[in-house]
Enzyme design. Structure first.
Site, short mmCIF file in Angstrom:
data_model
loop_
_atom_site.label_atom_id
_atom_site.label_comp_id
_atom_site.label_asym_id
_atom_site.label_seq_id
_atom_site.Cartn_x
_atom_site.Cartn_y
_atom_site.Cartn_z
N HIS A 122 -0.71 4.99 0.90
CA HIS A 122 -0.28 5.76 2.08
C HIS A 122 0.39 7.07 1.68
O HIS A 122 0.06 8.13 2.19
CB HIS A 122 0.69 4.94 2.94
CG HIS A 122 0.06 3.71 3.54
ND1 HIS A 122 0.73 2.91 4.44
CD2 HIS A 122 -1.15 3.14 3.38
CE1 HIS A 122 -0.06 1.90 4.80
NE2 HIS A 122 -1.20 2.02 4.16
N TYR A 150 -19.32 -0.42 1.56
CA TYR A 150 -17.86 -0.49 1.69
C TYR A 150 -17.25 -0.99 0.37
O TYR A 150 -16.24 -0.47 -0.10
CB TYR A 150 -17.40 -1.49 2.77
CG TYR A 150 -17.89 -1.31 4.18
CD1 TYR A 150 -18.63 -0.20 4.57
CD2 TYR A 150 -17.60 -2.28 5.14
CE1 TYR A 150 -19.06 -0.07 5.89
CE2 TYR A 150 -18.02 -2.15 6.45
CZ TYR A 150 -18.75 -1.05 6.81
OH TYR A 150 -19.17 -0.94 8.10
N GLU A 199 -7.37 -3.45 -4.04
CA GLU A 199 -8.76 -3.20 -3.69
C GLU A 199 -9.18 -1.81 -4.17
O GLU A 199 -9.99 -1.69 -5.08
CB GLU A 199 -8.89 -3.31 -2.16
CG GLU A 199 -10.27 -3.04 -1.62
CD GLU A 199 -10.32 -3.36 -0.14
OE1 GLU A 199 -10.56 -4.52 0.20
OE2 GLU A 199 -10.11 -2.46 0.70
N GLU A 237 -8.05 5.05 -4.71
CA GLU A 237 -6.83 5.52 -4.06
C GLU A 237 -5.62 5.30 -4.98
O GLU A 237 -4.62 6.00 -4.87
CB GLU A 237 -6.66 4.86 -2.69
CG GLU A 237 -7.72 5.37 -1.72
CD GLU A 237 -7.64 4.74 -0.33
OE1 GLU A 237 -7.71 3.50 -0.27
OE2 GLU A 237 -7.53 5.47 0.66
N ASP A 282 -2.69 -8.21 -5.56
CA ASP A 282 -4.07 -7.77 -5.61
C ASP A 282 -4.15 -6.28 -5.38
O ASP A 282 -3.19 -5.65 -4.93
CB ASP A 282 -4.94 -8.50 -4.57
CG ASP A 282 -4.57 -8.12 -3.15
OD1 ASP A 282 -4.98 -7.03 -2.68
OD2 ASP A 282 -3.86 -8.90 -2.49
N ASP A 299 0.78 -1.24 0.00
CA ASP A 299 0.00 0.00 0.00
C ASP A 299 0.81 1.29 0.00
O ASP A 299 0.28 2.33 0.37
CB ASP A 299 -0.93 0.06 1.24
CG ASP A 299 -1.93 -1.07 1.30
OD1 ASP A 299 -1.89 -1.95 0.43
OD2 ASP A 299 -2.77 -1.07 2.21
#
Ligand code: NAG
Ligand code: NAG
Ligand code: NAG
Ligand code: NAG
Ligand code: NAG
Ligand code: NAG
Length: 931
Positions: free
Chosen positions: A682, A835, A753, A757, A751, A678
C-alpha cells in the site's frame, strides 16, 4: 463392534510390529497390555491404537463419512503413527483433516462426489471426519469465485462435530475480494538482466573502500500531528509480555500470540507449535516438526500448463515429532511471547499464570537445534510419532548429556541435556510417548534431527550447549563498484559460549551469496525446509552475504540491464507517445485516487506520477504535464492532510500507522491494512509517487517529506531502536523478501503473493532516498532489490532450472502465493492464469528488467501467453492484457510496442493502475518502437 475391530487391529499389528506391546492402551480395550502405567501427572496420556496400514475403499453412505482408516475408531483411535491423509478437492477449496478449511478460504460445497482422499499415496474412500450436516452448514457465499485447489492433512483425528472454521476473509496479501480488472500503476524498464549470482569475491575482512551504512535512521521525529493516536486497536495484545516497544507484526512467530496460539511457526528447517493438549500426545509443550519431501501433498495436475504441474504443494501440519514439555504443564498452562524482534523471539511456557517456573524457548530463524531453557520444571519429552528407542549416547562435552531418539517413522533425533548443576539427568523412557527427566530441572534441552548418521551427529555435537538468542543485522554498499553486503550476527547463550560456535541453517539464497569466510564453515548436513528448498548447516556466530551487482544505475526511466543505462527515446517514438498522453493526462486524477482503499488509491497516485514523469522527462514536455501535475499534488494532499476516506491512525497497541478502516468493522477491510497486512504494497505506491513528485519539483518536498518518511518507517524501518515502529515490518532480511500477512493467525504461516509489488517497495525507497538525499535509504533500496532479484529467482519466479521447489511444481513458473508451509499456484482474487502470473509482473517499473530475468520471462511467455499457448495474451480480457504485453517488453520490446501502438488500441486493455503512455515509453525505452 467398534471394540472388536480395534482389538483385531492391535492383534494384527502386534504380530508385525515389535513395539506394539509397548503401546499404552485405553482402559476400555482388552487384549493389549501396557508395559508401564502411564504417569499419573500426565493423566491425559493418549490411548494409542494402531490402524491397519492397508486401506480399503470404504463405501460412501449418508451420515458421517470417514476412511476405513478411522472407521469406527473415532475419536479415540489414532492413525498409524505418522500417517497422513491427504484430501483434495478438485472443484472446491480444501478441507483440513479434521474439519476446518486449510486454505484461507471457506469451501464451497463439499460433497463425496468431488473429493479424492489419498492415504499413503493410495486412494481411499470417503471423506475423513466430515459430517454431512456440517457440509451443508458451510457458508457457500463466502468464496464464490475462488477455485483454489486444496487439501488436508495431519495425523490427528478429532471428532468432526463443528462446522468449519472460516478463515478471516481477506486475511492476507493484496486483494481478497474480486476486483474487476486490476489496476496497476507504474513505470519503466528495459530488457531483463542476468541474475546477480554471488561472487564471494575475495577478502572477508571489511572492505577498505568507502561504503555507505544502509541502516541509518530514516527520521526520528514524531508522527505527523494529523495522524492521531488510538489505543483501541480492534485486536488486543493478550500474549506479548515484557515488551514496551513496537511489536513486529509480520514476522515468523506471530502465530504464537494470535488466535488459539497453536498454529505452527516456521524457523526453517524446523517448525514449532504449542501442543496445548490438543494433539494425540495430549501434551502441553512445544511440538517440533520437520517434514520430509516424501510427506508432501501435491495438488492436481494443471493440464493447461505444459508439464502439467501440480497446482499446489503443502507440508502436513500437526506432526509433533518431539515435544519439549514438563510434567507440570497442563491445561491451565499459559504461553507468552517476549522480545518479538525481527529475527527472534522468546516463547515462554508456564504451568500457571503466576508460576515462577517456566520453559523459555528462544526461537531464532535458522536455528540449528531447538532449545528449551528449563527453569525448575520436570522435563517431559513427548511425541505424536512414538518413541521406538531411547539411547543414552554419552557426553560430547563435559556437562552435556546426549541421547539418541529413534521414532517409529525411523527418523533419528538427538537430544542434548545441559543441566546447570552438571548432574546426569538420567532421562527415562516411560512409555512410547513419554521420556522423563529429573524433578526441578534447571538447564537446557536441545533437540535436532539427524538425517545422516555419525558424521552429521558430530556436527550437532560440536555446537551442543550453545544457542542463539537473537540477531543483529548490519550492511553497507560500496558505491564505487556497485556492490553491497550484509551481515547477520547472532547473540548466543548457553554453556561454554566462548569456545563453542553456533550451528545455523542457511537457505539456498544465503549459501549462494556467502562470502568466502562464511562459506568455509559449511557442514555436511542438510535438512529440507517447508517451502524454500534445502537448508544447509554452517557453524559460526555470523554470516556475511555479498551482492556484487546492485542496480544502482536504475532510475525513473526504462533501464537496460545489458548496458546498465537508462533509455532515451527516439524522436519518432516521442511523437507517437505525445499523441497518446493528453487523453490520459486529462483523466480525473482526484476521483480515481479518492477511494475507500489505501491500496487502490495509492495505485492511482502512482500511475499518474508515472504518467507525469513520462511526459515531463521522457517526452521532455513539462508544459504538457503541468496541469496534471498540479492536480496530482492536490490529490496527494488529501492523504497528507489525512482527509482520505479511511484516514490513517497511529496504533499505540502494536505500534504502527494503519488505516482506520477496520476499527469499526471487518478485519478484511482495506485488505487488512488495519491488521498490518500489505503495508509495503500500500505505502510503496505513495512513496514511489512522492519520489517522482519531489524529483520534478524540489519545493514540493518540504511539506511532504515527513509524511512520506512516516510511511517508510512504518513499512520498513531501518533501525531496531525506534520507539514508534518495529524494525523492517515487511521485509524479512533472513528470507530476503517481505511477508504480506499481518495479524492474522494462519495454518501455513506468513505469506506473500505479489513479488512485483514487493520489489516496487524496494525500488520506491531507493528512489525516495535519492530524491530526498538520504544516501542510506537509497543504498538500502538498492541492496534490497539485489537480494530480491536473488530470492525471486530461487523461490518465486521458477525457471526450468529451479531446484528449490518440487519438480512437479516448477512448471507453474510462478509460485502464486508462497506461504511458509505451502505454495499455492493461485491468487487471493481469482484463478485466471493471467492473474496468477500477472500479479508477479505488475507494476512494470524500471527495476522489472533487473528482477525479472529474460530467461525466466521467456520461458513463462512461451509456456503460457504465446499465441499457441493455453492463454494467448492477445485473447486475455481487460487490463490484464496490457500487463502481459508490457511484460513482453522485457524480452520483445518491438512486439510490445506494436501492441500498444496499434491503431485500434482499446483503452480497456490498460488497467486502472497503468497508462498506455507509460507502457509505450517502457517498450520504446527497452528498444521497441520507431528508431
Ligand atoms: C454421495 O453421497 C450421497 C448421500 O449423501 C449418496 O446418495 C451418493 O450415492 C454418494 N455418491 C457417491 C458417488 O458415492
Ligand atoms: C486446544 O485446547 C485448548 C484447551 O486446552 C482449547 O482452549 C483450545 O481451543 C484448543 N484449540 C484447538 C484449536 O482445538
Ligand atoms: C483440565 O484437565 C482435567 C483433567 O484432564 C479435566 O478434568 C479438566 O476439565 C480440564 N480443565 C479444563 C479447563 O479444560
Ligand atoms: C522464566 O524463568 C526465568 C528464570 O527463573 C525468569 O528469569 C523469567 O523471568 C521467567 N519468565 C517468565 C515470563 O516468567
Ligand atoms: C490456525 O489458524 C487458522 C486460520 O488460518 C484457524 O482457523 C485455526 O483455528 C488455527 N488452528 C489452530 C490449531 O490453532
Ligand atoms: C536436498 O536434500 C535432499 C536430501 O539430502 C537431496 O536428495 C536433494 O538432492 C537436495 N536437493 C538439492 C537441490 O540440493
Amino acid at each position: 463392534m467398534i471394540r472388536a475391530w480395534l482389538t483385531g487391529t492391535v492383534l494384527m499389528v502386534s504380530q508385525t510390529l515389535h513395539w506394539a506391546q509397548a503401546l499404552p492402551c485405553p482402559p476400555s480395550i482388552h487384549g493389549c497390555s501396557l508395559d508401564q502405567e502411564p504417569v499419573q501427572v500426565l493423566s491425559e496420556l493418549p490411548f494409542i491404537e494402531v490402524a491397519p496400514t492397508t486401506v480399503q475403499p470404504y463405501p460412501v453412505a449418508t451420515g458421517i463419512y470417514h476412511t476405513e482408516l478411522e472407521r469406527g475408531g473415532r475419536p479415540s483411535i489414532q492413525p498409524f503413527p505418522t500417517e497422513i491423509s491427504y484430501i483434495t478437492f478438485p472443484n472446491t477449496p480444501g478441507l483440513l483433516h479434521p474439519s476446518v478449511p486449510h486454505l484461507d478460504v471457506v469451501p464451497l460445497v463439499v460433497s463425496n462426489l468431488s473429493t479424492f482422499c489419498l492415504y499413503k499415496g493410495r486412494p481411499c474412500g470417503g471423506i475423513p471426519h466430515v459430517a454431512e450436516r456440517s457440509i451443508t452448514d458451510w457458508d457457500d457465499t463466502a468464496s464464490s469465485s475462488v477455485p483454489l485447489p486444496s487439501i488436508a492433512t495431519t495425523s490427528v483425528p478429532s471428532p468432526a462435530t463443528s462446522s468449519s472454521t472460516a478463515a478471516p476473509s481477506g486475511s492476507s496479501s493484496f486483494t481478497s475480494s474480486t476486483s474487476t480488472s486490476a489496476s496497476l500503476p507504474t513505470s519503466s524498464s528495459t530488457p531483463s538482466s542476468s541474475s546477480t549470482s554471488a561472487s564471494s569475491s575475495g577478502t572477508c575482512p571489511q572492505p577498505t573502500m568507502a561504503t555507505q551504512d544502509i541502516f541509518k535512521p530514516i527520521a526520528t521525529g514524531a508522527i505527523p500531528s494529523n495522524i492521531r493516536a488510538r489505543d483501541d486497536h480492534p485486536l488486543r495484545n493478550d500474549h506479548v509480555v515484557d515488551t514496551k516497544g513496537p511489536i513486529s507484526t509480520n514476522k515468523f512467530y506471530a502465530n504464537f500470540f494470535l488466535g488459539g496460539q497453536t498454529n505452527f511457526t516456521f524457523t526453517h528447517p524446523y517448525s514449532v507449535a504449542w501442543a496445548r493438549g490438543n494433539t494425540s500426545a495430549k501434551s502441553h509443550g512445544l511440538g517440533i516438526s520437520h517434514v520430509e519431501a516424501d510427506q508432501l501433498a501435491m495438488g492436481e495436475p494443471n493440464s493447461k500448463i505444459p508439464g502439467n504441474p501440480a497446482r499446489f504443494y503443502i507440508n502436513p501440519v500437526g506432526i509433533h515429532s518431539i515435544i519439549l514439555s514438563a510434567v507440570e504443564l497442563g491445561n491451565s498452562s499459559i504461553l507468552s511471547v517476549s522480545k518479538p524482534l525481527a529475527f527472534s523471539t522468546n516463547v515462554i511456557l508456564q504451568p500457571q499464570a503466576d508460576s515462577p517456573s517456566n520453559i523459555t524457548f528462544p526461537l531464532v530463524q535458522g536455528m540449528g537445534l531447538v532449545t528449551g531453557v528449563y527453569n525448575n520444571l520436570q522435563p517431559a519429552i513427548q511425541t505424536t510419532v512414538f518413541f521406538r528407542e531411547l539411547v543414552s549416547a554419552g557426553s560430547p562435552k563435559q556437562g552435556i548429556f546426549k541421547y539418541r531418539v529413534t521414532l517409529e517413522d525411523g527418523k533419528v533425533w538427538l537430544v542434548y541435556v545441559s543441566p546447570s548443576d552438571g548432574a546426569d539427568p538420567k532421562l527415562q523412557r516411560v512409555s512410547n510417548t513419554l521420556i522423563q527427566g529429573p524433578k526441578n530441572f534447571k538447564g537446557t534441552i536441545q533437540v535436532g534431527k539427524n538425517p545422516g548418521g555419525d558424521a552429521s551427529e558430530k556436527v550437532y555435537d560440536a555446537s551442543a550447549g550453545v544457542y542463539a538468542t537473537g540477531a543483529t543485522i548490519s550492511g553497507s554498499v560500496a558505491v564505487i563498484n556497485s556492490s553491497g553486503s550484509y551481515k547477520l550476527a547472532w547473540d548466543k547463550a548457553g554453556r561454554n559460549t566462548d569456545s563453542t560456535q553456533l550451528l545455523m541453517f542457511a537457505l539456498p539464497h544465503h549459501v549462494e551469496s556467502f562470502d568466502e569466510c562464511t562459506q568455509r564453515n559449511k557442514k555436511d548436513l542438510q535438512l529440507r525446509t517447508t517451502t524454500k528448498g534445502n537448508a544447509t548447516a554452517y557453524s559460526g556466530d555470523s554470516w556475511t552475504m555479498v551482492e556484487a551487482d546492485l542496480p544502482m544505475s536504475v532510475g525513473f526511466a526504462p533501464w537496460n540491464p545489458v548496458t546498465s543505462t537508462m533509455a532515451s527515446l527516439s524522436a519518432a517514438a516521442k511523437n507517437m507517445i505525445k499523441g497518446v498522453a493528453p487523453s490520459e493526462l486529462s483523466q480525473d486524477i482526484n476521483s480515481q485516487s479518492d477511494l475507500d482503499s489505501t491500496y487502490f488509491s495509492g495505485k492511482a497516485i502512482g500511475k499518474f506520477a508515472t504518467l507525469i514523469y513520462t511526459v515531463h522527462e521522457l517526452l521532455q514536455d513539462p508544459p504538457l504535464a503541468a496541469t496534471a501535475f498540479e492536480t496530482l499534488k492536490t490529490a496527494f494532499a488529501r492523504f497528507t492532510k489525512n482527509e482520505q476516506r479511511s484516514p490513517l491512525v497511529y496504533d499505540t497497541v502494536w505500534k504502527g500507522v494503519v488505516s482506520s478502516a477496520s476499527y469499526t468493522g471487518d478485519p478484511g477491510l482495506d485488505f487488512g491494512n488495519t491488521y498490518y497486512n500489505d503495508h509495503h504494497f500500500h505505502y510503496g505506491y505513495f512513496i514511489y509517487a512522492a519520489a517522482i513528485m519531489g524529483q520534478l519539483d524540489k519545493s514540493w518536498l518540504d511539506a511532504n517529506k515527513d509524511w512520506v518518511n512516516t510511511l517508510v518507517r512504518d513499512a520498513a524501518n531501518s533501525v531496531p531502536n525506534d520507539e514508534l515502529f518495529p524494525f523492517s515490518r515487511g521485509f524479512d532480511w533472513f528470507h530476503g523478501h517481505s511477508w504480506a500477512k499481518g495479524l492474522f493467525e494462519s495454518f501455513d504461516g506468513k505469506d506473500q503473493e505479489s513479488t512485483s509489488e514487493d520489489t516496487l517497495f524496494a525500488y520506491a525507497i531507493k528512489m525516495w532516498g535519492k530524491t530526498i538525499g538520504d544516501a542510506s535509504m537509497q543504498a538500502r533500496g538498492d541492496l534490497m532489490l539485489a537480494i530480491l532479484a536473488r530470492t525471486l529467482r530461487n523461490y518465486f519466479l521458477m525457471d526450468s532450472k529451479n531446484v528449490n521447489h518440487p519438480k512437479d511444481f516448477i512448471a507453474n513458473k510462478v509460485t502464486g502465493i508462497l506461504f511458509e508451509n505451502k505454495v499455492d499456484h493461485a491468487t487471493y482474487f481469482g484463478a485466471n492464469l493471467e492473474y496468477i502470473q500477472g500479479i508477479h509482473m505488475l507494476p512494470l517499473i524500471p527495476s522489472s528488467s533487473y528482477t525479472r530475468r529474460k530467461e525466466f520471462v521467456k520461458e513463462e511467455w512461451d509456456a503460457m501467453f504465446a499465441s499457441g499457448a493455453s492463454t494467448p495474451a492477445e485473447r486475455v480480457e481487460g487490463g490484464w492484457r496490457g500487463v502481459l504485453f508490457a511484460n513482453l517488453a522485457l524480452i520483445d520490446p518491438s512486439a510490445s510496442w506494436d501492441f500498444f501502438a496499434q491503431e485500434n488500441f482499446d483503452l480497456a486493455w490498460v488497467d486502472g493502475g497503468a497508462t498506455r503512455t507509460w507502457y509505450l515509453a517502457f517498450a520504446a525505452g527497452l528498444g521497441g518502437g520507431p528508431k
